[in-house]
Design a protein around this motif. Sequence first.
Motif, PDB file in Angstrom:
ATOM      1  N   LEU A 209       0.821  -1.225   0.000  1.00  0.00           N
ATOM      2  CA  LEU A 209       0.000   0.000   0.000  1.00  0.00           C
ATOM      3  C   LEU A 209       0.848   1.265   0.000  1.00  0.00           C
ATOM      4  CD1 LEU A 209      -2.920  -0.893   2.453  1.00  0.00           C
ATOM      5  CD2 LEU A 209      -2.779  -1.207  -0.027  1.00  0.00           C
ATOM      6  N   ASN A 210       2.186   1.104   0.162  1.00  0.00           N
ATOM      7  CA  ASN A 210       3.109   2.244   0.132  1.00  0.00           C
ATOM      8  C   ASN A 210       2.759   3.296   1.178  1.00  0.00           C
ATOM      9  OD1 ASN A 210       5.352   3.676  -0.768  1.00  0.00           O
ATOM     10  ND2 ASN A 210       4.160   4.836  -2.274  1.00  0.00           N
ATOM     11  N   VAL A 211       2.549   2.830   2.425  1.00  0.00           N
ATOM     12  CA  VAL A 211       2.252   3.737   3.539  1.00  0.00           C
ATOM     13  C   VAL A 211       3.078   3.326   4.753  1.00  0.00           C
ATOM     14  CG1 VAL A 211      -0.097   4.272   2.779  1.00  0.00           C
ATOM     15  CG2 VAL A 211       0.300   2.349   4.344  1.00  0.00           C
ATOM     16  N   ASP A 212       3.312   4.288   5.670  1.00  0.00           N
ATOM     17  CA  ASP A 212       4.005   3.999   6.922  1.00  0.00           C
ATOM     18  C   ASP A 212       3.029   3.803   8.079  1.00  0.00           C
ATOM     19  OD1 ASP A 212       6.552   4.114   5.849  1.00  0.00           O
ATOM     20  OD2 ASP A 212       6.703   6.281   6.116  1.00  0.00           O
ATOM     21  N   ASN A 213       1.735   3.975   7.820  1.00  0.00           N
ATOM     22  CA  ASN A 213       0.733   3.850   8.877  1.00  0.00           C
ATOM     23  C   ASN A 213       0.527   2.383   9.269  1.00  0.00           C
ATOM     24  OD1 ASN A 213       0.073   6.176   6.954  1.00  0.00           O
ATOM     25  ND2 ASN A 213      -1.105   6.746   8.763  1.00  0.00           N
ATOM     26  N   LYS A 214      -0.103   2.196  10.409  1.00  0.00           N
ATOM     27  CA  LYS A 214      -0.493   0.851  10.825  1.00  0.00           C
ATOM     28  C   LYS A 214      -1.561   0.332   9.870  1.00  0.00           C
ATOM     29  CE  LYS A 214      -2.312  -1.743  14.776  1.00  0.00           C
ATOM     30  NZ  LYS A 214      -1.178  -2.657  14.938  1.00  0.00           N
ATOM     31  N   ILE A 215      -1.464  -0.954   9.526  1.00  0.00           N
ATOM     32  CA  ILE A 215      -2.435  -1.577   8.630  1.00  0.00           C
ATOM     33  C   ILE A 215      -3.155  -2.700   9.362  1.00  0.00           C
ATOM     34  CG2 ILE A 215      -2.691  -2.993   6.548  1.00  0.00           C
ATOM     35  CD1 ILE A 215      -0.463  -1.363   5.291  1.00  0.00           C
ATOM     36  N   GLU A 216      -4.455  -2.729   9.222  1.00  0.00           N
ATOM     37  CA  GLU A 216      -5.282  -3.778   9.824  1.00  0.00           C
ATOM     38  C   GLU A 216      -5.627  -4.820   8.771  1.00  0.00           C
ATOM     39  OE1 GLU A 216      -9.583  -4.262  12.124  1.00  0.00           O
ATOM     40  OE2 GLU A 216      -9.063  -2.380  11.119  1.00  0.00           O
ATOM     41  N   PHE A 217      -5.530  -6.111   9.147  1.00  0.00           N
ATOM     42  CA  PHE A 217      -5.967  -7.191   8.269  1.00  0.00           C
ATOM     43  C   PHE A 217      -7.425  -7.474   8.589  1.00  0.00           C
ATOM     44  CE2 PHE A 217      -1.420  -7.520   8.730  1.00  0.00           C
ATOM     45  CZ  PHE A 217      -0.973  -7.764   7.435  1.00  0.00           C
ATOM     46  N   ILE A 218      -8.298  -7.229   7.644  1.00  0.00           N
ATOM     47  CA  ILE A 218      -9.734  -7.266   7.904  1.00  0.00           C
ATOM     48  C   ILE A 218     -10.183  -8.632   8.399  1.00  0.00           C
ATOM     49  CG2 ILE A 218     -12.016  -7.050   6.826  1.00  0.00           C
ATOM     50  CD1 ILE A 218     -10.736  -4.922   4.965  1.00  0.00           C
ATOM     51  N   ASP A 219      -9.629  -9.718   7.826  1.00  0.00           N
ATOM     52  CA  ASP A 219     -10.017 -11.052   8.270  1.00  0.00           C
ATOM     53  C   ASP A 219      -9.139 -11.573   9.406  1.00  0.00           C
ATOM     54  OD1 ASP A 219      -7.644 -11.710   7.063  1.00  0.00           O
ATOM     55  OD2 ASP A 219      -8.494 -13.099   5.587  1.00  0.00           O
ATOM     56  N   GLY A 220      -8.206 -10.740   9.884  1.00  0.00           N
ATOM     57  CA  GLY A 220      -7.349 -11.116  10.998  1.00  0.00           C
ATOM     58  C   GLY A 220      -6.160 -11.979  10.617  1.00  0.00           C
ATOM     59  N   ASP A 221      -5.987 -12.266   9.329  1.00  0.00           N
ATOM     60  CA  ASP A 221      -4.925 -13.160   8.869  1.00  0.00           C
ATOM     61  C   ASP A 221      -3.815 -12.344   8.201  1.00  0.00           C
ATOM     62  OD1 ASP A 221      -3.304 -15.139   7.913  1.00  0.00           O
ATOM     63  OD2 ASP A 221      -4.768 -15.989   6.517  1.00  0.00           O
ATOM     64  N   PHE A 222      -2.642 -12.271   8.849  1.00  0.00           N
ATOM     65  CA  PHE A 222      -1.556 -11.461   8.291  1.00  0.00           C
ATOM     66  C   PHE A 222      -0.909 -12.105   7.064  1.00  0.00           C
ATOM     67  CE2 PHE A 222       0.687 -14.227  11.242  1.00  0.00           C
ATOM     68  CZ  PHE A 222       1.864 -14.538  10.575  1.00  0.00           C
ATOM     69  N   LEU A 223      -1.275 -13.356   6.766  1.00  0.00           N
ATOM     70  CA  LEU A 223      -0.769 -14.001   5.554  1.00  0.00           C
ATOM     71  C   LEU A 223      -1.603 -13.622   4.325  1.00  0.00           C
ATOM     72  CD1 LEU A 223      -0.076 -17.570   6.999  1.00  0.00           C
ATOM     73  CD2 LEU A 223       1.616 -15.798   6.487  1.00  0.00           C
ATOM     74  N   ASN A 224      -2.762 -13.031   4.541  1.00  0.00           N
ATOM     75  CA  ASN A 224      -3.624 -12.575   3.442  1.00  0.00           C
ATOM     76  C   ASN A 224      -3.310 -11.108   3.157  1.00  0.00           C
ATOM     77  OD1 ASN A 224      -5.573 -11.857   1.616  1.00  0.00           O
ATOM     78  ND2 ASN A 224      -7.316 -12.419   2.905  1.00  0.00           N
ATOM     79  N   CYS A 225      -2.421 -10.881   2.203  1.00  0.00           N
ATOM     80  CA  CYS A 225      -2.001  -9.523   1.869  1.00  0.00           C
ATOM     81  C   CYS A 225      -2.614  -9.026   0.567  1.00  0.00           C
ATOM     82  CB  CYS A 225      -0.474  -9.442   1.798  1.00  0.00           C
ATOM     83  SG  CYS A 225       0.336  -9.567   3.408  1.00  0.00           S
ATOM     84  N   LYS A 226      -3.780  -9.562   0.211  1.00  0.00           N
ATOM     85  CA  LYS A 226      -4.519  -8.992  -0.907  1.00  0.00           C
ATOM     86  C   LYS A 226      -5.065  -7.629  -0.480  1.00  0.00           C
ATOM     87  CE  LYS A 226      -6.973 -11.695  -3.532  1.00  0.00           C
ATOM     88  NZ  LYS A 226      -7.990 -12.634  -4.034  1.00  0.00           N
ATOM     89  N   LYS A 227      -5.068  -6.677  -1.387  1.00  0.00           N
ATOM     90  CA  LYS A 227      -5.432  -5.299  -1.037  1.00  0.00           C
ATOM     91  C   LYS A 227      -6.844  -5.190  -0.461  1.00  0.00           C
ATOM     92  CE  LYS A 227      -3.726  -3.894  -5.002  1.00  0.00           C
ATOM     93  NZ  LYS A 227      -3.314  -3.095  -6.179  1.00  0.00           N
ATOM     94  N   GLU A 228      -7.733  -6.068  -0.886  1.00  0.00           N
ATOM     95  CA  GLU A 228      -9.101  -6.015  -0.350  1.00  0.00           C
ATOM     96  C   GLU A 228      -9.146  -6.386   1.134  1.00  0.00           C
ATOM     97  OE1 GLU A 228     -10.529 -10.545  -1.546  1.00  0.00           O
ATOM     98  OE2 GLU A 228     -11.069  -8.877  -2.857  1.00  0.00           O
ATOM     99  N   ASN A 229      -8.063  -7.016   1.640  1.00  0.00           N
ATOM    100  CA  ASN A 229      -8.012  -7.426   3.049  1.00  0.00           C
ATOM    101  C   ASN A 229      -7.222  -6.441   3.919  1.00  0.00           C
ATOM    102  OD1 ASN A 229      -8.610  -9.412   5.114  1.00  0.00           O
ATOM    103  ND2 ASN A 229      -6.420  -9.928   5.094  1.00  0.00           N
TER     104      ASN A 229
END
Length: 630
Positions: free
Chosen positions: A113-133
């Motif tokens: 996402l090219n950001v320095d902010n904290k990112i939340e994984f919507i489904d709670g899975d940090f292995l799912n790095c699709k942008k929709e998640n």
Amino acid sequence: MVNRDNKKYCEQCGRSIRNGHSLCEKHYQQLKRYGVFLDDNQRDAEDLNQIILYDDYAEIILYDDLFQEEISEKVIIDLDEVENIKNVRWDKKQSCIIGNILGRNVPLANYILNVDNKIEFIDGDFLNCKKENLRVIEKKYKAKKVDKRRKGKIDITSLGTSTIDVTGSCWSIEYDKLDGTRGLILIENGINQGGTVVEDYNANKRMADYIPYERADFMLYSHVHGDHLLLSPAGISRGFHGKAIMTSGMKVLAEKLLLDGSFIHDRNIKELKKGGRKAEPLFTESDTYLFLNKVKEVPSNEMVKLSEEVSIRLVNNSHVLEAYQIEIYIKKPSNHIVKILYTGDLGSKKNFEFQPFLKENEIVRKADIMICESTYGSNSRSFTKQQCIDERKELMDIVDDTIKNKTKCLIPSFSFSRSQCMMCMLYEHLKDSKENFQIIIDSRLTGEINNAYREILQGEDREYWNEVMGFDRFKFITNYKETLEYATKNDGIPRIILSSSGFMEAGHVRTWASQIMSNANNTICFIGYSGVGTLADKIQNSKHGEIMIDGVNCIRRCKIKTFRTFSSHIQQDEIINYFKQISIGDRILIHHGNEDSKHELKRKATEELRKIGKTTKIVVVEKGCDTFKI
């Protein structure tokens, strides 16, 4: 080394190599660390990941640290991100995926996402790095305008639990900026320690929610002990957008300690949830990497201009390696400059000669305000140089008796500074011994800090540390299987064990204690402060013969010895001597001590200053007296 077509190849796996060894870097490190090769896999930590393409997503293959064999977890990303990420090596850490990009460890989700902010994984899975998640957590920041009633004033506030005791240091300095807004500096951001997991979590949550991270332009650090550093990643989800100011050496140490702190915090959160408590993480491993990427490295003992209004200088301090006092210069709109001295935790001259690699405290001669620690502000905790000499002789006598009698001696020791000090002492005392014995260094974090010392130290100091680390009587342990193997051995070989942590609240040291305590011929030597109620405190002071360790009742039969002079904190008389030598324009603020220590130090310091004609105002920082204006 195999030569084919004038090229060099690893003797173990046949990989083409360019280093000066006959092995690739992976197999060279395996042989150096374990004495044997663990695999013949050509893949190493520098090789890129395999990426498998599917109809609507791509899968990144991950590899383990040791063998570089494929692991079961896979990362998924969008197909259109493959070109973006394919030239970076991605690795699974505890709870995030990291790639090293131009010297910075960047979470994969942030890179995508090219950001320095904290990112939340919507489904709670940090292995799912699709942008929709992925969802960016943004904290809106609104600059605070100058209140006409406060114009030209500097506000200094204690925000942490060091207001009432010796952990959780955090201060803020608020000042006018040239653009008509109020600037904010945070000085340190440590965790509260010493209570139960619940008590510490609640205290740290209150602190994190109270600190105005989103308004801070800078975070300054005197050193990187946990009670001065480890809450800092909590600022990422709370809007910290500024720079964390450290020397290059401080950053090397901070990375090791912060990642260990993140692991412990995650473990504590799981423990709290398992017990039925609602406890959300104050920060994550990903936050830790994002915080480290905000570090701005500065030199020590030089004036550094941080902004139009703020300059600092880091001044020598003998507390631990890479510890400094902080001189802060703030220019008011009137061009008048206010100087604030933040001492951090100061080292003692009385045991300085026994602590390698440190620089003596520099006495700052002048400041408007001095913020000073008071950990040993009470004379009851003081010691003399002769006591330092006597205690070290006594400890080495115990070590000699352990070897002579073929028993065991456990020395619980903090991973940073105390363990390295003990390693040097044991090396000097035993390097010429012909006896059969082992010195066990059992702590993953201690190993990490040992390597950090190798990176930080220069010249003769580095040569000496390499000499110490190469001592053939040291046995380095990093995994629990080896701990259990050596702790239960009865082969007649005497062993001295250094194991963290000093409080004995977690880690392999608890296993060592459970195995050593029941033998009356063994010894446990305590060389540091033990928090009230901790396992270390119970072993030393409990009136009961049985002590519970990890659900098992252990009978305490071994010899117990407590040493008081290994502390790296300045003593009461030394603090007062510092007060005598500095000219203070406004006042001295005393924090980072219990109530009795602070008030005793104030009383005695005031008396001593009056004897030499000084009327310096000394203020005890406490509840209801924690904000100061100049």
